[in-house]
Design an enzyme around this catalytic site. Structure first.
Site, PDB file in Angstrom:
ATOM      1  N   LYS A 116       1.079  15.160  -3.566  1.00  0.00           N
ATOM      2  CA  LYS A 116       0.328  14.476  -2.720  1.00  0.00           C
ATOM      3  C   LYS A 116      -0.675  15.556  -1.809  1.00  0.00           C
ATOM      4  CE  LYS A 116       2.178  11.186  -4.435  1.00  0.00           C
ATOM      5  NZ  LYS A 116       1.580  10.663  -5.733  1.00  0.00           N
ATOM      6  N   GLU A 199      -0.296  12.788   8.561  1.00  0.00           N
ATOM      7  CA  GLU A 199      -1.582  11.995   8.657  1.00  0.00           C
ATOM      8  C   GLU A 199      -1.603  11.186   9.942  1.00  0.00           C
ATOM      9  OE1 GLU A 199      -1.894   9.438   5.174  1.00  0.00           O
ATOM     10  OE2 GLU A 199      -2.317  11.148   3.883  1.00  0.00           O
ATOM     11  N   HIS A 234       6.688  -1.722   0.321  1.00  0.00           N
ATOM     12  CA  HIS A 234       5.886  -0.877  -0.677  1.00  0.00           C
ATOM     13  C   HIS A 234       6.093  -1.414  -2.392  1.00  0.00           C
ATOM     14  CE1 HIS A 234       5.257   1.548   2.545  1.00  0.00           C
ATOM     15  NE2 HIS A 234       6.564   1.925   2.591  1.00  0.00           N
ATOM     16  N   ARG A 291      -1.575   6.262 -14.307  1.00  0.00           N
ATOM     17  CA  ARG A 291      -1.127   5.267 -15.466  1.00  0.00           C
ATOM     18  C   ARG A 291      -1.663   3.956 -15.524  1.00  0.00           C
ATOM     19  NH1 ARG A 291       1.987   4.616 -10.562  1.00  0.00           N
ATOM     20  NH2 ARG A 291       1.930   2.434 -10.051  1.00  0.00           N
TER      21      ARG A 291
HETATM   22  C1  MV4 Z   1      -0.416   5.210   5.375  1.00  0.00           C
HETATM   23  C2  MV4 Z   1      -0.152   4.055   6.218  1.00  0.00           C
HETATM   24  C3  MV4 Z   1      -0.872   4.163   7.426  1.00  0.00           C
HETATM   25  N1  MV4 Z   1      -1.445   5.452   7.782  1.00  0.00           N
HETATM   26  N2  MV4 Z   1      -0.748   6.092   5.617  1.00  0.00           N
HETATM   27  C4  MV4 Z   1       2.675   3.371   2.042  1.00  0.00           C
HETATM   28  C5  MV4 Z   1       2.707   3.540   0.625  1.00  0.00           C
HETATM   29  C6  MV4 Z   1       2.394   4.976   0.714  1.00  0.00           C
HETATM   30  N3  MV4 Z   1       1.576   5.390  -0.444  1.00  0.00           N
HETATM   31  C7  MV4 Z   1       1.202   5.174   1.883  1.00  0.00           C
HETATM   32  N4  MV4 Z   1       1.632   4.113   2.659  1.00  0.00           N
HETATM   33  C8  MV4 Z   1       1.203   3.897   3.734  1.00  0.00           C
HETATM   34  N5  MV4 Z   1       0.543   5.149   4.281  1.00  0.00           N
HETATM   35  C9  MV4 Z   1      -1.487   6.449   7.136  1.00  0.00           C
HETATM   36  N6  MV4 Z   1      -1.924   7.464   7.298  1.00  0.00           N
HETATM   37  C10 MV4 Z   1       0.225   2.643   5.790  1.00  0.00           C
HETATM   38  C11 MV4 Z   1       1.055   2.827   4.488  1.00  0.00           C
HETATM   39  C12 MV4 Z   1       1.525   1.503   4.232  1.00  0.00           C
HETATM   40  C13 MV4 Z   1       1.090   0.761   3.233  1.00  0.00           C
HETATM   41  C14 MV4 Z   1       0.195   1.305   2.347  1.00  0.00           C
HETATM   42  C15 MV4 Z   1      -0.100   0.577   1.325  1.00  0.00           C
HETATM   43  C16 MV4 Z   1       0.516  -0.522   0.885  1.00  0.00           C
HETATM   44  C17 MV4 Z   1       1.369  -1.084   1.478  1.00  0.00           C
HETATM   45  C18 MV4 Z   1       1.709  -0.274   2.889  1.00  0.00           C
HETATM   46  C19 MV4 Z   1       2.873  -0.882   3.539  1.00  0.00           C
HETATM   47  C20 MV4 Z   1       3.158  -0.270   4.728  1.00  0.00           C
HETATM   48  C21 MV4 Z   1       2.443   1.060   4.985  1.00  0.00           C
END
Ligand code: MV4
Length: 507
Positions: A116, A199, A234, A291
């Site tokens: 990442k 972040e 997630h 994918r």
């Molecule tokens: C975040 C976020 C808020 N702020 N990053 C969750 C999965 C991972 N791929 C990244 N995720 C998140 N990153 C920042 N800077 C909130 C999430 C997140 C989220 C993102 C996508 C789909 C569902 C989620 C559920 C909770 C938190």
């Protein structure tokens, strides 16, 4: 074009890929574990080979054995599906070394997106909008300094993570050190890689992703977005295309960014660029999935394209058969992921024998399934049974169609999350597209599933109100056929209805 393709996967995605092979005159080869001898993907394939015992490490992740089977049966290419080996760059390299085409992006692009921090650095250079934060791994002291600079709350993430693993929300400076240490030891344990970055926290974002498709001659197009905000822990639960908050102008900007991201990564084949979208509709790069995704059917329905056909053509060296301006979005598609799990018991997996199966069909309904009546769902793998996809000219008609299809669906003998979808699809916030990544948690916190007899009066009143509002807005949309509260049907009443209509003879 390939004459024979091995599908290194199981369940609905293996069946999905085999269908495309059959349509294209390509012989398909299934591989299976001991507990999957009787699985649908085995009988769907033209040939099938045993990999080994149930544990994935000895079967669906067993690179040596899979390549041995490919060699023995003369498969020229391997489709990895999703999960298992699909994002494993080492596997893709091993395929190349064995002279078998890996149907996916180049291993270098998979490696880049697998880290990442490497991905963030590369995407930043390519001009892709990014959540403020670090572009590389940090020490605790560096993380403290950066958090102070960008401001709390912040998100601590594992570079080797993704999909929410090794992630921590930190609300105040006093918590940073311990959260960092926890995240780091978790990352070391899970990924054998303790690299941590940071972040700014985006509150209640939407998760919107762009499908991209590139050939091996440098051409890349985007195929619109998918709205994936309805998720739990997630895990996506419902996906749709298009997103209600993305207009043509925003789609063009997100699409251009996604294409730029793919091109700068040397990408080819199908991929997905994930974005977080904040309350002001700002979008930020999150990660790229290298994918074919579970939710690809909603994109297929609104674009009229077959992504698996295209993956096979691209992998065999063909150029993209259309240009960006040829891609037109039409209608609306919604997908529900049907799982063998108990929504009344904390979504605990519920494997077992499918004693009875009534499947939905009819106008605008697609069911991508990996199961059949009489089959026993093994407890060794992800318990997703099928994907139910509804397609209609507009979102409200697609919702009505999905509710109708859910009413037709009956899976007996095991617990499934079907009742949860009935609940979501009648929730006024869902009907009005007021969804973010917190939507499902809020809905679940508000009460038990509608199937439970434990509902109190308040819950019944709340459900009735939600139903009424949902039905009212459906009526405003178009079809006004339904009476408030009339479409609440339990599995049991579905059974009765089925028996009745059979008795009457062809309703
Ligand atoms: C975040 C976020 C808020 N702020 N990053 C969750 C999965 C991972 N791929 C990244 N995720 C998140 N990153 C920042 N800077 C909130 C999430 C997140 C989220 C993102 C996508 C789909 C569902 C989620 C559920 C909770 C938190």
């Amino acid at each position: 074009m390939f004459k024979k393709v091995l599908i290194a996967n199981r369940g609905e995605i293996a069946v999905r890929v085999m269908r495309a092979c059959r349509e294209m005159g390509i012989a398909s080869v299934a591989v299976y574990s001991d507990v999957d001898r009787g699985s649908l993907h085995v009988s769907t394939a033209d040939e099938a080979y045993l990999l080994g015992p149930a544990p994935a490490r000895e079967s669906y992740l067993n690179v040596g054995r899979i390549l041995e089977v490919a060699e023995k049966c003369g498969a020229e290419a391997i489709h990895p599906g999703y999960g298992f080996l699909s994002e494993n760059a080492r596997f893709a390299r091993s395929c190349a070394e064995a002279g078998t085409k890996f149907i996916g992006p180049p291993p270098s692009a998979m490696e880049l997106m697998g880290s990442k921090t490497r991905a963030r650095t590369a995407m930043q250079v390519a001009g892709v909008p990014m959540v403020p934060g670090s572009a590389r791994g940090l020490s605790i002291a560096e993380a403290e300094a950066m958090a102070a600079q960008i401001g709390y709350p912040v998100m601590i993430k594992a570079a080797a993570g993704g999909g929410g693993k090794g992630m921590r929300l930190v609300s105040r400076p006093a918590d940073l050190k311990s959260s960092f240490e926890t995240a780091q030891s978790e990352a070391l344990r899970s990924f054998n890689d303790g690299e941590i970055y940071l972040e700014k926290f985006i509150e209640n974002p939407r998760h919107i992703e762009i499908q991209v498709l590139g050939d091996e001659h440098g051409n890349v197009v985007y195929l619109g977005e998918r709205e994936c905000s309805v998720q739990r822990r997630h895990q996506k639960v419902i996906e749709e295309a298009p997103s209600a908050i993305v207009d043509e102008e925003m789609r063009r900007r997100m699409g251009a960014v996604a294409v730029q991201a793919a091109k700068s990564a040397g990408y080819a084949n199908a991929g997905t660029v994930e974005f977080l979208v904040d309350g002001k509709r700002n979008f930020y790069f999150l990660e790229m999935n290298t994918r074919l995704q579970v939710e690809h059917p909603v994109t297929e329905l609104v674009t009229g394209l077959d992504l698996v056909h295209l993956q096979l053509r691209i992998a065999s060296g063909e150029k993209l058969p259309f240009r960006q301006e040829d891609v037109q979005l039409r209608g609306h598609a919604i997908e529900c992921r049907i799982y063998a799990e108990d929504p009344d018991n904390n979504f605990f997996p519920s494997p077992g024998k499918i004693a009875k199966l009534l499947r939905p069909s009819g106008p605008g309904v697609r069911e991508d399934s990996g199961v059949y009546e009489g089959w026993t769902v093994p407890l060794d793998y992800d318990p997703m049974l099928s994907k139910l996809i509804a397609y209609a000219p507009d979102r409200l008609t697609a919702i009505a169609r999905m509710r109708r299809a859910l009413d037709e669906y009956f899976i007996g003998g095991i617990k499934t999350n079907l009742p949860l979808f009935r609940r979501i699809l009648e929730h006024p916030d869902f009907v009005n597209a007021r969804i973010d990544t917190g939507f499902l948690d809020r809905l679940l916190a508000a009460g038990a599933t509608s199937s439970g007899a434990k509902n109190g009066m308040a819950e019944i009143a709340a459900v009735s109100a939600a139903l009424f509002a949902a039905t009212a807005s459906l009526k405003n949309g178009q079809n006004g056929a339904s009476k408030p509260g009339a479409e609440k049907r339990s599995d049991a009443s579905l059974w009765k209805r089925t028996a009745r209509s059979e008795g009457v003879g062809g309703e």
